[in-house]
Design an enzyme around this catalytic site. Structure first.
Site, short mmCIF file in Angstrom:
data_model
loop_
_atom_site.label_atom_id
_atom_site.label_comp_id
_atom_site.label_asym_id
_atom_site.label_seq_id
_atom_site.Cartn_x
_atom_site.Cartn_y
_atom_site.Cartn_z
N ASP A 143 -7.60 -5.45 0.23
CA ASP A 143 -8.41 -6.56 -0.76
C ASP A 143 -7.83 -8.11 -0.51
OD1 ASP A 143 -9.61 -4.47 -2.52
OD2 ASP A 143 -7.86 -4.02 -3.26
N HIS A 176 0.89 -1.19 -0.01
CA HIS A 176 0.03 0.13 0.06
C HIS A 176 0.76 1.50 -0.10
CE1 HIS A 176 -3.20 2.81 1.15
NE2 HIS A 176 -4.18 1.80 0.60
N1 CMC Z 1 4.27 -7.36 -4.16
C1 CMC Z 1 5.43 -7.38 -4.25
N2 CMC Z 1 6.17 -6.16 -3.97
C2 CMC Z 1 5.58 -5.08 -3.78
C3 CMC Z 1 4.13 -5.04 -3.83
C4 CMC Z 1 3.60 -6.32 -3.83
N3 CMC Z 1 2.06 -6.49 -3.78
N4 CMC Z 1 3.89 -3.85 -3.52
C5 CMC Z 1 4.96 -3.33 -3.46
N5 CMC Z 1 5.99 -3.94 -3.61
C6 CMC Z 1 7.36 -3.45 -3.56
C7 CMC Z 1 7.76 -2.81 -4.92
O1 CMC Z 1 8.06 -3.96 -5.86
C8 CMC Z 1 8.46 -1.73 -4.59
O2 CMC Z 1 9.86 -2.59 -4.15
P1 CMC Z 1 11.38 -1.68 -4.96
O3 CMC Z 1 11.38 -0.34 -3.94
O4 CMC Z 1 12.23 -2.64 -4.35
O5 CMC Z 1 11.17 -1.60 -6.23
C9 CMC Z 1 8.39 -1.58 -3.27
O6 CMC Z 1 7.32 -2.28 -2.66
C10 CMC Z 1 7.24 -0.20 -3.53
O7 CMC Z 1 6.36 -0.50 -4.35
P2 CMC Z 1 5.48 0.53 -5.38
O8 CMC Z 1 4.78 -0.25 -6.49
O9 CMC Z 1 6.52 1.42 -5.83
O10 CMC Z 1 4.42 1.02 -4.33
P3 CMC Z 1 3.18 2.07 -4.87
O11 CMC Z 1 2.77 2.82 -3.52
O12 CMC Z 1 3.32 2.66 -6.15
O13 CMC Z 1 1.91 1.25 -5.23
C11 CMC Z 1 0.37 -0.62 -4.83
C12 CMC Z 1 1.23 0.38 -4.22
C13 CMC Z 1 -0.84 -0.74 -3.81
C14 CMC Z 1 -0.16 -0.12 -6.16
C15 CMC Z 1 1.19 -1.86 -4.98
O14 CMC Z 1 1.59 -2.38 -3.47
C16 CMC Z 1 0.61 -2.99 -5.62
O15 CMC Z 1 0.80 -2.87 -6.88
N6 CMC Z 1 0.02 -3.87 -4.86
C17 CMC Z 1 -0.90 -5.16 -5.47
C18 CMC Z 1 -2.14 -4.61 -5.88
C19 CMC Z 1 -3.03 -4.40 -4.93
O16 CMC Z 1 -2.97 -5.19 -3.91
N7 CMC Z 1 -3.79 -3.24 -4.99
C20 CMC Z 1 -4.73 -3.02 -3.86
C21 CMC Z 1 -4.18 -1.85 -3.41
S1 CMC Z 1 -5.18 -1.46 -1.63
C22 CMC Z 1 -6.79 -1.13 -1.96
C23 CMC Z 1 -7.08 -0.30 -3.17
O17 CMC Z 1 -6.25 0.74 -3.33
O18 CMC Z 1 -7.88 -0.71 -3.82
#
Ligand code: CMC
Length: 392
Positions: free
Chosen positions: A315, A261
């Site tokens: 989720d 998140h």
């Molecule tokens: N699995 C593996 N690694 C992850 C994940 C994950 N689900 N989420 C973040 N990371 C890692 C990512 O690889 C990155 O690592 P590094 O710094 O080494 O490159 C670091 O954590 C930061 O990730 P980011 O993608 O830059 O983080 P963000 O804040 O842009 O994205 C997010 C947040 C929710 C989109 C992302 O965590 C994600 O894609 N999660 C999976 C999809 C998901 O479950 N979405 C629901 C979100 S919560 C409810 C909602 O909004 O509906």
């Protein structure tokens, strides 16, 4: 004006001031209008919570009764909206159907009076009342059945489950569903809420505001993740496969759905409550094969990615709760939308209170003074790539 550093995804950039909700991502705290989500989940109904979000304070008994009455009265859909839905392909995603229907409301209620409190109230009531009916109607129509009419003797959540499953829900299931709606009702300035606010800032109608938010919620990085969690658990298939699945994800740098998140760096407080609700349902109606896989995955991800603050988000467990209620996987995100309508409406109302159109800036990375090439002399982008390859 000083130029700000560009932050992809606007991370850490405040885009508004709001008194609607608050998240402490380090301690895992979520509050609606200052009230902790745990207290609301235990003591408040979804409609009571919606009233709190939209009008800023918990309703009195009379205010709540009036609000519930108005919503019951407006649950039915115009037959033309049902006719329009009959033309939708059965294979289409229910979020696309919902977005189209929400936008279509603007055709029927086209008077726009954004400075009239009675207009605001009517739009709030109409959207909260009709969105669940739309979701349930599309589900029945895509199976070739007539939609079920709402029942005035059932409360908001029981009525939705009744319209969806064509039978009165078990009281525990209806109560848990209502808590799920409360948990999903609002979450500060997430992608769909931001989308709603940008649309609202143009002073368009509230149906367009909600339609744009529904479209944004649908994506797999936002509300769509709850569907992908179930698909992921099915793909993992057994507790024994959890570690190898995680190895593959980490190797391919693919995201594990339902984890991570932008704000929470600990387990999302809503995920903790949803996990407990799932267990209550399993105790009464029998377990879910995928629950053990989910618990094993949560532990494995905490061990391997906990240092990065990657824990279950809202989720992760919600789909397991909805499955037990007989809700099909592709309705998980529309159910999220039913709940989030109240948060979107709260932000719409707040935005109107102190509106300025959103018009951020950009950092231009293109060229200047480029020559205009005559159409006969142009190369397609693909040809240009081939040519560049031949030159190298
Ligand atoms: N699995 C593996 N690694 C992850 C994940 C994950 N689900 N989420 C973040 N990371 C890692 C990512 O690889 C990155 O690592 P590094 O710094 O080494 O490159 C670091 O954590 C930061 O990730 P980011 O993608 O830059 O983080 P963000 O804040 O842009 O994205 C997010 C947040 C929710 C989109 C992302 O965590 C994600 O894609 N999660 C999976 C999809 C998901 O479950 N979405 C629901 C979100 S919560 C409810 C909602 O909004 O509906």
């Amino acid at each position: 004006m000083t130029l700000c550093e560009y932050k992809p995804g606007l991370e850490g950039i405040p885009a508004t001031q709001s008194s609607i909700s608050f998240v402490d991502g380090k301690q895992g705290i979520l509050e609606y209008r200052g009230i902790n989500i745990e207290a609301l989940a235990k003591q408040s109904t979804f409609l009571e919570t919606s009233y709190l979000l939209i009008w800023g304070s918990l309703p009195t008994r009379q205010e709540l009764a009036d609000f519930e009455y108005e919503i019951r009265y407006h649950r039915r859909l115009k037959y033309r909206i049902r006719d329009m839905m009959k033309c939708f392909p059965e294979s289409g995603h229910p979020m696309d159907a919902l977005q189209a229907c929400a936008a279509a409301l603007g055709l029927f209620y086209s008077r726009r009076a954004l400075d009239d409190p009675a207009y605001i109230r009517a739009a709030v009531v109409r959207l909260l009342a009709k969105i669940p009916t739309m979701v349930a109607a599309f589900q029945l129509m895509r199976k070739g059945n007539d939609p079920v009419q709402p029942r005035d003797d059932l409360d908001y959540s029981a009525n939705f489950l009744y319209m969806l499953n064509e039978r009165e829900p078990d009281p525990l299931a209806a109560q848990i569903f209502d808590i799920c709606l409360t948990l999903h009702a609002e979450h500060t300035i997430n992608a769909s809420t931001f989308s709603a606010m940008v649309t609202a800032s143009t002073l368009t109608d509230p149906y367009a505001v909600i339609a744009s938010a529904v479209g944004t919620l649908a994506g797999p990085l936002h509300g769509g993740a709850n569907e992908e969690v179930i698909e992921m658990l099915e793909e993992i298939g057994s507790v024994e496969n959890v570690e190898s699945y995680l190895d593959r994800c980490l190797e391919n740098k693919s995201k594990i759905m339902g984890f991570g998140h932008r704000v929470y760096k600990v387990k999302d407080p809503r995920a903790t409550i949803l996990q407990d609700l799932a267990e209550q349902l399993f105790d009464k109606f029998g377990g879910d094969y995928y629950y053990d896989i989910a618990v094993a995955l949560e532990k494995a991800v905490a061990d391997r990615l906990g240092h990065k603050g990657i824990y279950p988000n809202v989720d992760f467990y919600s789909g397991l709760v909805y499955r037990k209620m007989g809700i099909p996987t592709d309705l998980f995100t529309p159910v999220f939308a039913i709940a989030r309508v109240s948060g979107w409406l709260a932000h719409w109302k707040e935005q109107l209170g102190e509106n300025r159109i959103f018009r951020p800036t950009q950092i231009y990375t293109g060229s200047h003074d480029a020559p205009y090439i005559d159409i006969e002399k142009r190369h397609s982008a693909a040809d240009a790539e081939i040519l560049a390859g031949m030159i190298h």
